[in-house]
Design a protein around this motif. Structure first.
Motif, PDB file in Angstrom:
ATOM      1  N   ASP A 181       0.933  -1.570  -0.297  1.00 46.31           N
ATOM      2  CA  ASP A 181       0.056   0.016  -0.327  1.00 46.31           C
ATOM      3  C   ASP A 181       1.071   0.944   0.063  1.00 46.31           C
ATOM      4  O   ASP A 181       2.221   1.103   0.433  1.00 46.31           O
ATOM      5  CB  ASP A 181      -1.046   0.345   0.825  1.00 46.31           C
ATOM      6  CG  ASP A 181      -1.911   1.033   0.837  1.00 46.31           C
ATOM      7  OD1 ASP A 181      -3.247   0.445   0.459  1.00 46.31           O
ATOM      8  OD2 ASP A 181      -2.032   2.424   1.435  1.00 46.31           O
ATOM      9  N   LEU A 182       0.525   2.196  -0.590  1.00 42.19           N
ATOM     10  CA  LEU A 182       1.185   3.566  -0.327  1.00 42.19           C
ATOM     11  C   LEU A 182       1.533   4.235   1.225  1.00 42.19           C
ATOM     12  O   LEU A 182       2.744   4.911   0.669  1.00 42.19           O
ATOM     13  CB  LEU A 182       1.066   5.165  -1.676  1.00 42.19           C
ATOM     14  CG  LEU A 182       1.252   3.802  -3.270  1.00 42.19           C
ATOM     15  CD1 LEU A 182       0.606   5.117  -4.181  1.00 42.19           C
ATOM     16  CD2 LEU A 182       2.537   4.286  -3.617  1.00 42.19           C
ATOM     17  N   ASP A 183       0.262   4.274   1.780  1.00 41.06           N
ATOM     18  CA  ASP A 183       1.069   4.069   3.184  1.00 41.06           C
ATOM     19  C   ASP A 183       1.418   3.270   3.737  1.00 41.06           C
ATOM     20  O   ASP A 183       0.746   2.360   4.869  1.00 41.06           O
ATOM     21  CB  ASP A 183      -0.660   4.686   3.398  1.00 41.06           C
ATOM     22  CG  ASP A 183      -0.858   4.801   5.315  1.00 41.06           C
ATOM     23  OD1 ASP A 183      -0.462   4.331   6.400  1.00 41.06           O
ATOM     24  OD2 ASP A 183      -1.296   6.350   5.216  1.00 41.06           O
ATOM     25  N   LEU A 184       2.310   3.362   4.310  1.00 44.25           N
ATOM     26  CA  LEU A 184       3.223   2.471   5.071  1.00 44.25           C
ATOM     27  C   LEU A 184       2.646   1.910   6.301  1.00 44.25           C
ATOM     28  O   LEU A 184       3.317   0.769   6.370  1.00 44.25           O
ATOM     29  CB  LEU A 184       4.284   2.918   4.916  1.00 44.25           C
ATOM     30  CG  LEU A 184       5.381   2.529   5.994  1.00 44.25           C
ATOM     31  CD1 LEU A 184       6.410   1.084   5.132  1.00 44.25           C
ATOM     32  CD2 LEU A 184       7.087   3.411   5.938  1.00 44.25           C
ATOM     33  N   ASN A 185       2.290   3.441   6.813  1.00 48.00           N
ATOM     34  CA  ASN A 185       1.485   2.549   8.098  1.00 48.00           C
ATOM     35  C   ASN A 185       0.324   1.348   7.717  1.00 48.00           C
ATOM     36  O   ASN A 185      -0.024   0.326   9.027  1.00 48.00           O
ATOM     37  CB  ASN A 185       0.864   3.759   8.824  1.00 48.00           C
ATOM     38  CG  ASN A 185       1.606   4.492   9.801  1.00 48.00           C
ATOM     39  OD1 ASN A 185       3.153   3.959  10.325  1.00 48.00           O
ATOM     40  ND2 ASN A 185       1.647   4.984   9.377  1.00 48.00           N
ATOM     41  N   HIS A 186      -0.563   1.902   7.002  1.00 45.97           N
ATOM     42  CA  HIS A 186      -1.469   0.834   6.721  1.00 45.97           C
ATOM     43  C   HIS A 186      -0.949  -0.626   6.208  1.00 45.97           C
ATOM     44  O   HIS A 186      -1.459  -1.946   5.750  1.00 45.97           O
ATOM     45  CB  HIS A 186      -2.947   1.056   5.343  1.00 45.97           C
ATOM     46  CG  HIS A 186      -3.557   0.445   5.424  1.00 45.97           C
ATOM     47  ND1 HIS A 186      -4.518   0.757   3.688  1.00 45.97           N
ATOM     48  CD2 HIS A 186      -4.566  -0.180   5.659  1.00 45.97           C
ATOM     49  CE1 HIS A 186      -5.652  -0.372   3.688  1.00 45.97           C
ATOM     50  NE2 HIS A 186      -5.101  -1.096   5.078  1.00 45.97           N
ATOM     51  N   ALA A 187      -0.039  -0.250   5.017  1.00 47.09           N
ATOM     52  CA  ALA A 187       1.365  -1.486   4.169  1.00 47.09           C
ATOM     53  C   ALA A 187       1.146  -2.586   5.842  1.00 47.09           C
ATOM     54  O   ALA A 187       1.251  -3.002   5.616  1.00 47.09           O
ATOM     55  CB  ALA A 187       1.724  -0.774   3.463  1.00 47.09           C
ATOM     56  N   ARG A 188       1.967  -2.089   6.982  1.00 49.06           N
ATOM     57  CA  ARG A 188       2.149  -2.734   7.838  1.00 49.06           C
ATOM     58  C   ARG A 188       1.349  -3.542   8.228  1.00 49.06           C
ATOM     59  O   ARG A 188       1.360  -4.590   9.796  1.00 49.06           O
ATOM     60  CB  ARG A 188       2.829  -1.796   8.683  1.00 49.06           C
ATOM     61  CG  ARG A 188       4.268  -0.867   8.672  1.00 49.06           C
ATOM     62  CD  ARG A 188       4.677  -0.040   9.444  1.00 49.06           C
ATOM     63  NE  ARG A 188       6.174   0.153   9.287  1.00 49.06           N
ATOM     64  CZ  ARG A 188       6.904   1.278   9.468  1.00 49.06           C
ATOM     65  NH1 ARG A 188       6.665   2.139   9.970  1.00 49.06           N
ATOM     66  NH2 ARG A 188       7.948   1.605   9.483  1.00 49.06           N
ATOM     67  N   ASP A 189       0.550  -2.466   8.947  1.00 46.48           N
ATOM     68  CA  ASP A 189      -0.758  -3.487   9.324  1.00 46.48           C
ATOM     69  C   ASP A 189      -1.587  -4.351   8.748  1.00 46.48           C
ATOM     70  O   ASP A 189      -2.017  -5.673   8.887  1.00 46.48           O
ATOM     71  CB  ASP A 189      -2.630  -2.072   9.892  1.00 46.48           C
ATOM     72  CG  ASP A 189      -2.378  -1.051  10.877  1.00 46.48           C
ATOM     73  OD1 ASP A 189      -0.867  -1.417  11.383  1.00 46.48           O
ATOM     74  OD2 ASP A 189      -3.186   0.177  10.485  1.00 46.48           O
TER      75      ASP A 189
END
Length: 331
Positions: free
Chosen positions: A96-104
């Protein structure tokens, strides 16, 4: 036979579809795309069926693995749904382009225990695999300097730039991953600088088309990466690794090996016209490695952690582009 579904029937989806259909250990069952006509066209060419809905794709009784090759903004949702269904995933970068969302989402998939591989296909380039072997064998001593070049032949359309995440996240991220993989180390700091030289209009997307990045590795070794969107002379990609006792390099690939001698000059064959012609074989090799990991029960690499770490470097590089300072990479 591994029962595969493909999500995404655009250009890169069509590349993956060809490889899925050609792999002897894969039963290529389904193609899904929001554009049903595009899915039908691709499925007909490759001998697969069309999934009318995503429910068919995420049916673990019929599908063992899904290849996510749809638009970037859909990767995380498809990955989460596959993990919830217990289906293995091969996913185009980024998560995902949003790193925090990608981590989740990555944490959700890891908790679900499903095999997931991020498609950093350049790791499966024959020459780069040899670089890795040489470095790991100790033949050049301790790594002190890595230089990587990524120069595309022409600017992508601005409509692509608008949703790509920018040069650091879209283009250079492959070389952030290669730097980690080849060195076996996680960079600790990054400095990035860039300009809009090929397409001035790119600045309205807070992006650059020509950049130079320096990474500092633990212990002080350095990595230099130059990335260009438009060369005017073909696709130029190469890597050089200098160690304490020697050096190893993977040179630029030409589209032929003929030299023409005449009138006091030598004319050689040029470079590949585009990035795809240079890296095409790596896509099939990456798929084969993923299929082998599923059949043999080994871990899928590049892993979700690899994907997140490369993206973390890209995020720090974007911050450095704006700040003009060396930035700490926060994994």
């Amino acid at each position: 036979m591994l029962r595969f579904a493909l999500i995404g029937a655009g250009f890169i989806g069509s590349v993956h579809a060809t490889n899925l259909a050609a792999h002897p250990g894969i039963d290529f069952r389904l193609v899904y795309d929001v554009d049903q006509q595009r899915a039908q066209t691709l499925a007909a060419v490759q001998g697969a069926a069309v999934a009318a809905t995503l429910d068919e794709v995420f049916d673990a009784s019929a599908i063992d693995a899904v290849f996510i090759a749809s638009s970037t903004d859909t990767h995380a949702g498809h990955l989460r749904r596959a993990a919830a269904a217990g289906i293995a995933v091969l996913c185009e970068k980024p998560i995902d382009l949003d790193l925090n969302h990608a981590r989740d989402v990555a944490a959700f998939a890891q908790d679900a225990g499903v095999p997931v591989m991020v498609d950093f296909n350049r790791r499966f380039d024959r020459d780069y695999a040899e670089l890795k072997r040489v470095v790991d064998s100790g033949q050049i001593g301790k790594v002190e300097l890595i230089q990587l070049t990524s120069r595309g032949p022409s600017m992508p359309p601005l409509s692509y730039i608008a949703t790509s995440g920018g040069q650091m996240r879209d283009q250079t991220v492959h070389f952030f991953d290669l730097a980690r993989w080849l060195s076996g180390l996680d960079p600790v700091e990054v400095f990035a600088t860039g300009s809009a030289l090929a397409e001035p209009g790119i600045v309205k997307y807070d992006d650059v088309d020509t950049s130079a990045v320096t990474l500092r590795l633990p212990g002080g070794a350095l990595v230099q990466i130059d990335s260009v969107r438009r060369t005017g002379y073909g696709y130029d990609e190469r890597i050089e690794i200098m160690g304490s006792t020697g050096m190893v390099e993977a040179r630029r690939h030409r589209n032929g090996a003929v030299s023409r001698y005449s009138g006091g000059s030598v004319v050689d064959d040029g470079l590949h016209p585009g990035w795809f012609e240079r890296v095409q074989p790596t896509y099939a090799a990456a798929l084969a490695a993923f299929a082998s990991s599923l059949q043999g029960g080994s871990d899928s690499v590049p892993s979700l952690e690899d994907g997140l770490k490369a993206q973390a470097i890209a995020e720090a590089a974007v911050i450095s582009l704006r700040s003009g300072r060396m930035e700490t990479i926060k994994y």
